[in-house]
Design a protein around this motif. Structure first.
Motif, PDB file in Angstrom:
ATOM      1  N   ASP A  79       0.830  -1.182   0.016  1.00 47.47           N
ATOM      2  CA  ASP A  79      -0.107   0.094  -0.127  1.00 47.47           C
ATOM      3  C   ASP A  79       0.913   1.230   0.014  1.00 47.47           C
ATOM      4  O   ASP A  79       1.241   1.829   1.119  1.00 47.47           O
ATOM      5  N   PRO A  80       1.309   1.697  -1.211  1.00 44.75           N
ATOM      6  CA  PRO A  80       2.404   2.653  -1.188  1.00 44.75           C
ATOM      7  C   PRO A  80       1.672   4.339  -0.880  1.00 44.75           C
ATOM      8  O   PRO A  80       2.057   5.012  -0.139  1.00 44.75           O
ATOM      9  N   ARG A  81       0.302   4.088  -1.255  1.00 43.50           N
ATOM     10  CA  ARG A  81      -0.537   5.395  -0.831  1.00 43.50           C
ATOM     11  C   ARG A  81      -0.686   5.460   0.783  1.00 43.50           C
ATOM     12  O   ARG A  81      -0.554   6.448   1.140  1.00 43.50           O
ATOM     13  N   GLY A  82      -1.032   4.218   1.405  1.00 42.05           N
ATOM     14  CA  GLY A  82      -1.075   4.365   2.853  1.00 42.05           C
ATOM     15  C   GLY A  82       0.135   4.689   3.436  1.00 42.05           C
ATOM     16  O   GLY A  82       0.192   5.248   4.562  1.00 42.05           O
ATOM     17  N   ALA A  83       1.291   3.955   3.131  1.00 44.16           N
ATOM     18  CA  ALA A  83       2.666   4.280   3.426  1.00 44.16           C
ATOM     19  C   ALA A  83       2.898   5.795   3.386  1.00 44.16           C
ATOM     20  O   ALA A  83       3.626   6.203   4.755  1.00 44.16           O
ATOM     21  N   ALA A  84       2.506   6.423   2.522  1.00 41.08           N
ATOM     22  CA  ALA A  84       2.973   7.789   2.145  1.00 41.08           C
ATOM     23  C   ALA A  84       2.201   8.600   3.069  1.00 41.08           C
ATOM     24  O   ALA A  84       2.774   9.420   3.702  1.00 41.08           O
ATOM     25  N   TRP A  85       0.897   8.488   3.296  1.00 41.70           N
ATOM     26  CA  TRP A  85       0.118   9.302   4.436  1.00 41.70           C
ATOM     27  C   TRP A  85       0.712   8.886   5.529  1.00 41.70           C
ATOM     28  O   TRP A  85       0.779  10.051   6.474  1.00 41.70           O
ATOM     29  N   MET A  86       0.961   7.733   6.053  1.00 42.73           N
ATOM     30  CA  MET A  86       1.513   7.492   7.305  1.00 42.73           C
ATOM     31  C   MET A  86       2.709   8.141   7.758  1.00 42.73           C
ATOM     32  O   MET A  86       2.756   9.013   8.806  1.00 42.73           O
ATOM     33  N   LEU A  87       3.693   8.392   6.827  1.00 42.80           N
ATOM     34  CA  LEU A  87       4.908   8.909   6.882  1.00 42.80           C
ATOM     35  C   LEU A  87       4.701  10.359   6.919  1.00 42.80           C
ATOM     36  O   LEU A  87       5.304  11.248   7.780  1.00 42.80           O
ATOM     37  N   LEU A  88       3.820  10.975   6.192  1.00 45.79           N
ATOM     38  CA  LEU A  88       3.706  12.523   6.004  1.00 45.79           C
ATOM     39  C   LEU A  88       2.993  12.900   7.451  1.00 45.79           C
ATOM     40  O   LEU A  88       3.120  13.939   8.145  1.00 45.79           O
ATOM     41  N   ALA A  89       1.901  11.765   8.093  1.00 44.89           N
ATOM     42  CA  ALA A  89       1.541  12.431   9.324  1.00 44.89           C
ATOM     43  C   ALA A  89       2.534  12.300  10.233  1.00 44.89           C
ATOM     44  O   ALA A  89       2.525  13.187  11.332  1.00 44.89           O
ATOM     45  N   MET A  90       3.488  11.310  10.445  1.00 48.36           N
ATOM     46  CA  MET A  90       4.360  11.217  11.191  1.00 48.36           C
ATOM     47  C   MET A  90       5.425  12.719  11.307  1.00 48.36           C
ATOM     48  O   MET A  90       5.644  13.270  12.246  1.00 48.36           O
ATOM     49  N   VAL A  91       5.683  13.029   9.969  1.00 49.91           N
ATOM     50  CA  VAL A  91       6.631  14.277   9.898  1.00 49.91           C
ATOM     51  C   VAL A  91       5.922  15.386  10.064  1.00 49.91           C
ATOM     52  O   VAL A  91       6.336  16.396  10.881  1.00 49.91           O
ATOM     53  N   ASP A  92       4.726  15.566   9.776  1.00 47.92           N
ATOM     54  CA  ASP A  92       3.868  16.663  10.254  1.00 47.92           C
ATOM     55  C   ASP A  92       3.735  16.787  11.899  1.00 47.92           C
ATOM     56  O   ASP A  92       3.858  17.772  12.317  1.00 47.92           O
ATOM     57  N   GLY A  93       3.385  15.680  12.425  1.00 48.82           N
ATOM     58  CA  GLY A  93       3.190  15.868  13.869  1.00 48.82           C
ATOM     59  C   GLY A  93       4.401  16.067  14.667  1.00 48.82           C
ATOM     60  O   GLY A  93       4.364  16.789  15.457  1.00 48.82           O
ATOM     61  N   MET A  94       5.627  15.430  14.153  1.00 52.00           N
ATOM     62  CA  MET A  94       6.788  15.710  14.904  1.00 52.00           C
ATOM     63  C   MET A  94       7.148  17.053  14.623  1.00 52.00           C
ATOM     64  O   MET A  94       7.611  17.634  15.504  1.00 52.00           O
ATOM     65  N   SER A  95       7.055  17.681  13.417  1.00 51.47           N
ATOM     66  CA  SER A  95       7.374  19.121  13.106  1.00 51.47           C
ATOM     67  C   SER A  95       6.669  19.909  13.955  1.00 51.47           C
ATOM     68  O   SER A  95       6.979  20.896  14.534  1.00 51.47           O
ATOM     69  N   ALA A  96       5.354  19.602  13.873  1.00 56.34           N
ATOM     70  CA  ALA A  96       4.701  20.528  14.894  1.00 56.34           C
ATOM     71  C   ALA A  96       4.947  20.550  16.133  1.00 56.34           C
ATOM     72  O   ALA A  96       5.210  21.521  16.969  1.00 56.34           O
ATOM     73  N   HIS A  97       5.130  19.422  16.925  1.00 55.86           N
ATOM     74  CA  HIS A  97       5.569  19.302  18.307  1.00 55.86           C
ATOM     75  C   HIS A  97       6.955  20.113  18.450  1.00 55.86           C
ATOM     76  O   HIS A  97       6.838  20.690  19.520  1.00 55.86           O
ATOM     77  N   ALA A  98       7.811  19.826  17.504  1.00 54.45           N
ATOM     78  CA  ALA A  98       9.063  20.539  17.651  1.00 54.45           C
ATOM     79  C   ALA A  98       8.979  22.211  17.700  1.00 54.45           C
ATOM     80  O   ALA A  98       9.818  22.784  18.379  1.00 54.45           O
ATOM     81  N   LEU A  99       7.896  22.751  17.154  1.00 51.10           N
ATOM     82  CA  LEU A  99       7.691  24.005  16.979  1.00 51.10           C
ATOM     83  C   LEU A  99       7.432  24.605  18.354  1.00 51.10           C
ATOM     84  O   LEU A  99       7.978  25.790  18.829  1.00 51.10           O
ATOM     85  N   VAL A 100       6.818  23.831  19.209  1.00 54.15           N
ATOM     86  CA  VAL A 100       6.600  24.231  20.484  1.00 54.15           C
ATOM     87  C   VAL A 100       7.450  23.606  21.727  1.00 54.15           C
ATOM     88  O   VAL A 100       7.215  23.624  22.840  1.00 54.15           O
ATOM     89  N   LYS A 101       8.572  22.921  21.052  1.00 56.37           N
ATOM     90  CA  LYS A 101       9.917  22.469  21.826  1.00 56.37           C
ATOM     91  C   LYS A 101       9.283  21.329  22.694  1.00 56.37           C
ATOM     92  O   LYS A 101       9.612  20.942  23.728  1.00 56.37           O
ATOM     93  N   TRP A 102       8.217  20.484  22.037  1.00 58.70           N
ATOM     94  CA  TRP A 102       7.759  19.336  22.859  1.00 58.70           C
ATOM     95  C   TRP A 102       8.107  18.172  21.813  1.00 58.70           C
ATOM     96  O   TRP A 102       7.216  17.677  20.995  1.00 58.70           O
TER      97      TRP A 102
END
Length: 192
Positions: A151-174
């Motif tokens: 499922d390349p489509r699903g894998a891409a979505w999961m990886l982008l969700a991880m990057v987005d979440g971790m990036s957002a957390h990093a912005l508030v130093k969490w």
């Protein structure tokens, strides 16, 4: 003797480029929320009326600058991918690049675009388009680099969700101190 000199008047195309360049600089430094007529005018060194003349609808301009910032990152990151390295190293390289703290300025643009898009329909549409382009671009990388991914489509979505979440957390130093290690473990789980 008059020692002052008159500055050369810019052509409309030059003025347009100057305004766009100034707005991009402002967004990289302070985020999308900083994009006001006054702030752009101060950045460019002109009157707010001149900015309003060239960009009468600020919602449209915000969406345009958002597109320029995030599409430049997408082209830079996905345009340099070498799928011959194999799936895991290729994806790990993309993820580590996107999670690099040096890219927190673009992460801020993304986070603010989601919030501002709730009240700016033009920006919301552009956000959806750019998210789809990222997802399809990453899906394409997975298809080209990865034999046997169901499922390349699903894998891409999961990886982008991880990057987005971790990036957002990093912005508030969490965020964990070693985002790359968590990304490696998540990638292993997604590819398993």
């Amino acid at each position: 003797m008059n020692t002052t000199s008159r500055a050369r008047r810019l052509s409309p195309a030059e003025r347009e480029r100057t305004i766009l360049t100034g707005a991009r600089k402002l967004v990289y430094e302070s985020g999308l929320e900083a994009m006001t007529v006054r702030a752009i005018a101060a950045e460019v060194g002109v009157t707010p009326a001149l900015i309003a003349h060239y960009r009468p609808v600020m919602d449209d301009f915000v969406a345009e600058v958002f597109r320029d910032v995030v599409s430049a990152e997408r082209v830079e990151v996905l345009g340099t991918v070498d799928v011959s390295l194999g799936l895991r190293p290729t994806l790990q390289g993309i993820i580590e690049t996107l999670l690099d703290p040096a890219r927190d300025d673009v992460a801020m643009v993304w986070v603010q675009s989601w919030a501002l898009g709730a009240r700016n329909p033009v920006l919301a549409e552009r956000v959806r388009i750019e998210m789809d382009l990222w997802q399809s671009g990453l899906e394409d990388v997975i298809r080209r680099a990865g034999a046997g991914i169901d499922d390349p489509r699903g894998a891409a979505w999961m990886l982008l969700a991880m990057v987005d979440g971790m990036s957002a957390h990093a912005l508030v130093k969490w965020a964990p101190h070693d985002r790359a290690e968590i990304a490696r473990r998540t990638l292993a789980a997604v590819l398993a």
